[in-house]
Motif scaffolding. Structure first.
Motif, mmCIF file in Angstrom:
data_model
loop_
_atom_site.group_PDB
_atom_site.id
_atom_site.type_symbol
_atom_site.label_atom_id
_atom_site.label_comp_id
_atom_site.label_asym_id
_atom_site.label_seq_id
_atom_site.Cartn_x
_atom_site.Cartn_y
_atom_site.Cartn_z
ATOM 1 N N GLN A 1 1.109 -0.909 -0.060
ATOM 2 C CA GLN A 1 -0.177 -0.011 -0.392
ATOM 3 C C GLN A 1 0.571 1.230 -0.459
ATOM 4 O O GLN A 1 1.256 2.661 -1.074
ATOM 5 C CB GLN A 1 -1.312 -0.167 1.309
ATOM 6 C CG GLN A 1 -1.600 1.488 1.558
ATOM 7 C CD GLN A 1 -2.672 0.991 3.111
ATOM 8 O OE1 GLN A 1 -2.497 0.209 3.687
ATOM 9 N NE2 GLN A 1 -3.317 2.123 2.567
ATOM 10 N N TRP A 2 1.716 1.380 0.785
ATOM 11 C CA TRP A 2 2.444 2.411 0.938
ATOM 12 C C TRP A 2 3.507 2.492 -0.339
ATOM 13 O O TRP A 2 3.817 3.872 -0.638
ATOM 14 C CB TRP A 2 3.896 2.270 1.974
ATOM 15 C CG TRP A 2 3.154 2.364 3.144
ATOM 16 C CD1 TRP A 2 1.601 2.760 3.781
ATOM 17 C CD2 TRP A 2 2.704 1.148 4.803
ATOM 18 N NE1 TRP A 2 1.163 2.694 5.009
ATOM 19 C CE2 TRP A 2 2.320 2.278 5.456
ATOM 20 C CE3 TRP A 2 4.210 0.842 5.007
ATOM 21 C CZ2 TRP A 2 2.984 1.290 6.737
ATOM 22 C CZ3 TRP A 2 4.626 0.365 6.288
ATOM 23 C CH2 TRP A 2 3.596 0.872 7.513
ATOM 24 N N LYS B 1 2.005 6.529 -6.780
ATOM 25 C CA LYS B 1 1.868 7.197 -7.678
ATOM 26 C C LYS B 1 1.240 8.879 -7.106
ATOM 27 O O LYS B 1 1.177 9.566 -7.759
ATOM 28 C CB LYS B 1 -0.149 6.790 -6.820
ATOM 29 C CG LYS B 1 -1.765 6.541 -7.457
ATOM 30 C CD LYS B 1 -2.480 6.029 -6.760
ATOM 31 C CE LYS B 1 -3.459 4.764 -7.105
ATOM 32 N NZ LYS B 1 -4.381 4.263 -6.635
ATOM 33 N N ASP B 2 1.796 9.303 -5.967
ATOM 34 C CA ASP B 2 1.641 10.620 -5.624
ATOM 35 C C ASP B 2 2.519 11.197 -6.085
ATOM 36 O O ASP B 2 2.528 12.267 -6.939
ATOM 37 C CB ASP B 2 2.039 10.500 -4.047
ATOM 38 C CG ASP B 2 1.661 12.140 -3.630
ATOM 39 O OD1 ASP B 2 0.707 12.520 -3.734
ATOM 40 O OD2 ASP B 2 2.558 12.645 -2.187
ATOM 41 N N LYS C 1 2.750 2.123 -3.536
ATOM 42 C CA LYS C 1 1.941 2.640 -4.050
ATOM 43 C C LYS C 1 1.578 3.560 -4.079
ATOM 44 O O LYS C 1 1.070 3.981 -4.859
ATOM 45 C CB LYS C 1 0.646 1.231 -4.580
ATOM 46 C CG LYS C 1 0.892 -0.024 -4.903
ATOM 47 C CD LYS C 1 -0.237 -0.535 -4.685
ATOM 48 C CE LYS C 1 -0.330 -2.545 -5.368
ATOM 49 N NZ LYS C 1 -1.000 -3.540 -5.172
ATOM 50 N N ARG C 2 1.086 4.204 -2.925
ATOM 51 C CA ARG C 2 0.914 4.864 -2.838
ATOM 52 C C ARG C 2 1.882 6.226 -2.980
ATOM 53 O O ARG C 2 1.069 7.572 -3.750
ATOM 54 C CB ARG C 2 0.530 5.429 -1.237
ATOM 55 C CG ARG C 2 -0.083 7.057 -0.817
ATOM 56 C CD ARG C 2 0.308 7.224 0.487
ATOM 57 N NE ARG C 2 1.770 6.647 0.449
ATOM 58 C CZ ARG C 2 2.670 6.364 1.617
ATOM 59 N NH1 ARG C 2 1.691 6.371 3.339
ATOM 60 N NH2 ARG C 2 3.196 6.419 2.558
ATOM 61 N N ASP C 3 3.364 6.355 -2.779
ATOM 62 C CA ASP C 3 3.924 6.963 -2.559
ATOM 63 C C ASP C 3 4.286 7.062 -4.553
ATOM 64 O O ASP C 3 4.608 8.233 -4.872
ATOM 65 C CB ASP C 3 5.282 6.753 -2.595
ATOM 66 C CG ASP C 3 5.743 6.451 -0.699
ATOM 67 O OD1 ASP C 3 4.440 7.573 -0.098
ATOM 68 O OD2 ASP C 3 6.240 6.451 0.124
ATOM 69 N N ARG D 1 -8.607 8.620 -7.438
ATOM 70 C CA ARG D 1 -7.786 9.093 -6.061
ATOM 71 C C ARG D 1 -8.422 9.782 -5.052
ATOM 72 O O ARG D 1 -9.439 10.968 -5.688
ATOM 73 C CB ARG D 1 -6.420 9.776 -5.747
ATOM 74 C CG ARG D 1 -5.806 9.021 -6.695
ATOM 75 C CD ARG D 1 -4.677 9.509 -7.032
ATOM 76 N NE ARG D 1 -3.518 10.249 -5.900
ATOM 77 C CZ ARG D 1 -2.051 10.461 -5.776
ATOM 78 N NH1 ARG D 1 -1.979 10.904 -6.829
ATOM 79 N NH2 ARG D 1 -1.899 11.452 -4.962
ATOM 80 N N ASP E 1 -5.615 7.046 -12.819
ATOM 81 C CA ASP E 1 -4.608 6.777 -11.478
ATOM 82 C C ASP E 1 -5.354 7.654 -10.707
ATOM 83 O O ASP E 1 -5.659 7.959 -9.425
ATOM 84 C CB ASP E 1 -3.600 6.442 -11.237
ATOM 85 C CG ASP E 1 -2.942 4.861 -11.678
ATOM 86 O OD1 ASP E 1 -2.139 4.783 -11.422
ATOM 87 O OD2 ASP E 1 -3.806 4.081 -11.642
ATOM 88 N N PRO F 1 -4.635 13.140 -2.356
ATOM 89 C CA PRO F 1 -3.278 11.576 -2.923
ATOM 90 C C PRO F 1 -2.328 12.591 -1.687
ATOM 91 O O PRO F 1 -2.013 11.968 -1.590
ATOM 92 C CB PRO F 1 -3.549 12.387 -4.134
ATOM 93 C CG PRO F 1 -3.953 13.369 -4.505
ATOM 94 C CD PRO F 1 -5.679 13.087 -3.943
ATOM 95 N N TYR G 1 -0.869 11.668 4.350
ATOM 96 C CA TYR G 1 -0.445 10.172 5.115
ATOM 97 C C TYR G 1 -0.439 10.382 6.197
ATOM 98 O O TYR G 1 -1.013 11.278 6.717
ATOM 99 C CB TYR G 1 1.213 10.516 5.010
ATOM 100 C CG TYR G 1 1.282 10.909 3.600
ATOM 101 C CD1 TYR G 1 2.763 9.936 3.088
ATOM 102 C CD2 TYR G 1 1.325 12.214 2.316
ATOM 103 C CE1 TYR G 1 3.162 10.362 1.654
ATOM 104 C CE2 TYR G 1 2.029 12.133 1.516
ATOM 105 C CZ TYR G 1 2.941 10.754 1.055
ATOM 106 O OH TYR G 1 3.527 10.714 -0.619
ATOM 107 N N GLU H 1 2.392 5.466 8.921
ATOM 108 C CA GLU H 1 2.107 4.607 7.964
ATOM 109 C C GLU H 1 3.812 5.002 7.499
ATOM 110 O O GLU H 1 4.281 5.609 7.803
ATOM 111 C CB GLU H 1 1.086 5.414 5.954
ATOM 112 C CG GLU H 1 0.772 5.317 6.285
ATOM 113 C CD GLU H 1 -0.803 6.047 5.713
ATOM 114 O OE1 GLU H 1 -1.370 5.522 5.093
ATOM 115 O OE2 GLU H 1 0.216 6.730 5.149
#
Length: 176
Positions: A62-63, A69-70, A65-67, A122, A118, A125, A128, A132
Motif C-alpha cells: 500500500q505504501w 502514485k503521488d 503504491k501510494r508513494d 484518488r 489513477d 492523494p 499521509y 505509515e
C-alpha cells in the motif's frame, strides 16, 4: 525508530531498488510493466520467504503504491522533478536510490490512460497517516501545520505538537 519500523523502512528501500531492476529487464523486451502488479509480486515474495508478516506485506504494498502514485501525479501535474516532490535537497539521498526512483516513477513509462485513471480515482492523494512508511520529504500536520522533515524512508509518528495523525507532503515551490 523501533526495530520493526527500521526493518520495514530498509525493506521498503530494497523493494524500490528491485522494482527498478525489474523495470530494466522488462524494458529489454516488448512487454509492458504493470507497476502495481509488480509491487504485489515483490511483496508476496518477501512474505513467502517469511521476511514479513501478511499484515506487513499489505502495508508495504500500500505504501509503495501510494508513494509512486503521488510522485507520478506530481510529475504529471507540475512538470517539476523529484527534488520538488521530496521537498528537500536530493543530496541527502543516495544518488543511486534517486535514480531508481526517477526510473520507476517516470510517467512517460506509464500508459497515459492508466495514469489518468489513477489520478481520477484518488480521493485525496496528499494525505499521509501516522504509522505509515513514507519516503524522505517534508510533511505538514493537517491540523496545526507543524512541519516534520523526514530525511530517509521512515514511519510517520503523530504530530509532536497536537498529536494529529494526518499529514500533507509539502513540495518545494521553485520559480523558473
Amino acid at each position: 525508530m523501533s526495530d520493526q519500523a527500521e526493518r520495514l523502512a530498509q525493506l521498503y528501500d530494497q523493494l524500490v531498488e528491485r522494482l527498478y531492476k525489474v523495470r530494466l529487464e522488462v524494458e529489454k523486451t516488448s512487454e509492458e510493466l504493470d507497476i502495481d502488479k509488480e509491487i504485489e509480486r515483490l511483496v508476496e515474495t518477501e512474505e513467502e520467504l517469511e521476511r514479513v508478516t501478511r499484515e506487513e506485506a499489505a502495508l508495504l504494498s500500500q505504501w509503495m503504491k501510494r508513494d509512486l502514485k503521488d510522485l507520478r501525479s506530481h510529475l504529471a501535474s507540475t512538470e517539476k522533478g523529484v527534488k520538488e516532490w521530496l521537498a528537500q535537497e536530493t543530496s541527502m539521498l543516495s544518488e543511486q536510490f534517486m535514480h531508481w526512483l526517477r526510473q520507476v516513477a517516470d510517467p512517460s513509462l506509464v500508459d497515459a490512460r492508466t495514469l489518468q485513471e489513477d489520478l481520477d480515482s484518488r480521493e485525496d492523494p496528499t494525505l499521509y497517516h501516522a504509522g505509515e512508511l513514507a519516503m524522505a520529504g517534508l510533511f505538514a500536520c493537517a491540523n496545526c501545520g507543524k512541519e516534520i522533515e523526514v530525511s530517509y524512508t521512515h514511519r510517520l509518528e503523530p504530530c509532536h505538537r497536537c498529536e494529529e495523525r494526518i499529514f500533507i507532503r509539502k513540495t518545494l515551490d521553485i520559480q523558473a
